[in-house]
Design an enzyme around this catalytic site. Sequence first.
Site, PDB file in Angstrom:
ATOM      1  N   LYS A 256       0.847  -1.211   0.000  1.00 27.17           N
ATOM      2  CA  LYS A 256       0.000   0.000   0.000  1.00 27.17           C
ATOM      3  C   LYS A 256       0.874   1.249   0.000  1.00 27.17           C
ATOM      4  CE  LYS A 256      -3.846  -2.349   2.338  1.00 27.17           C
ATOM      5  NZ  LYS A 256      -4.495  -2.642   3.621  1.00 27.17           N
TER       6      LYS A 256
ATOM      7  N   GLN B 263      -4.422  -1.508   9.874  1.00 23.99           N
ATOM      8  CA  GLN B 263      -4.371  -2.841   9.258  1.00 23.99           C
ATOM      9  C   GLN B 263      -4.994  -3.872  10.206  1.00 23.99           C
ATOM     10  OE1 GLN B 263      -3.226  -3.485   6.082  1.00 23.99           O
ATOM     11  NE2 GLN B 263      -3.967  -5.564   6.385  1.00 23.99           N
TER      12      GLN B 263
ATOM     13  N   ASP C 137     -10.377   3.712   5.063  1.00 29.07           N
ATOM     14  CA  ASP C 137     -10.998   2.411   4.836  1.00 29.07           C
ATOM     15  C   ASP C 137     -12.524   2.480   4.956  1.00 29.07           C
ATOM     16  OD1 ASP C 137      -9.079   0.579   4.051  1.00 29.07           O
ATOM     17  OD2 ASP C 137      -8.374   0.234   6.098  1.00 29.07           O
TER      18      ASP C 137
END
Length: 286
Positions: free
Chosen positions: A54, A98, A121
């Site tokens: 990422k 994460q 997210d």
Amino acid sequence: MAAKILDGDALRRTRTAALAAAVQAFATRHGVAPCLAAILVGDDPASHSYVRSKARDAGRIGIRSETFHLAAATPTAELLALIDELNGRPDVHGILQQVPLPPQIDAEAVFERIDPDKDVDGLTPANLGRLLRGRAGLVPCTPLGVLALIDAAGVDIAGSDAVVIGRSTLVGKPTALLLLQRHATVTLCHSRTADLAHHVRRADIVVSAVGQARLIRREMVKPGAVVIDVGVSRVNGAVVGDVDFDGVREVAGAITPMPGGTGPMTRAMLLENTVAAARRQLEERS
Ligand code: NAP
């Protein structure tokens, strides 16, 4: 006629190239590049590799990134303190937590703490609530990518029958909401659905997000349907999706490959969300 292949790698490259220009314009306007902070707790090798890729994706188009690595035994309070610090830093525009998190961490508390405007997210209660209410906010990346792939198939979502398989907060439920917003008639299936084939057979759009190889087979799919495969599993060391690609492509109108379909689009949407978050903070909040 064989299905149109919805090439997620190609679509990712096109959208990311357009985004690179937007990143450059943003940096010129504000004197800072959009910045993504990734938090990693513990030593899960897959999570490390995801975060590295990422950060690499971001760097390639001029998005700055910082990675914060905390020990596996980190208590919730320490993680929350880091989130508070990142929430307060004006040079950090996106925060990515994460997952999976170690068992001692209160994951709900973590996602509640992230500033919704930095929640790239789209998983904070505030952003999921905005999605439910049809208001502008940051939307989870995989569902955004799914919608982009359906659009690439060139079908009219409004009025279509859509079946989403899988009801997670990460993929299934937000995908169903996005399709509903676009005026599809949506059926959400899960492990207790009595007759999955019955629902899939009448769908114009099928999105499968389960993680079970060969769940969706040729005889279950309506001729001409758009089939989007999100699920990931391994069979004899190979990455496969939920959809029996070789069989289903013979009847579908359009289909995503696995790999090379939804995965690359999830990566692209994270970058788009980071730029959207930076804009929201520097251009829309003031
Ligand atoms: P999850 O939280 O485990 O959810 C899986 C869903 O599948 C659950 O809702 C479950 O139903 C349902 N399910 C299980 N067996 C089923 C069956 N036989 N028939 C119908 N539904 C069934 O997983 P997730 O986080 O949503 O991820 C789903 C898959 O997508 C995984 O393979 C994951 O690795 C993959 N993924 C891919 C991407 C990408 O970019 N391509 C991104 C994220 C995730 P219940 O709710 O009843 O248990």
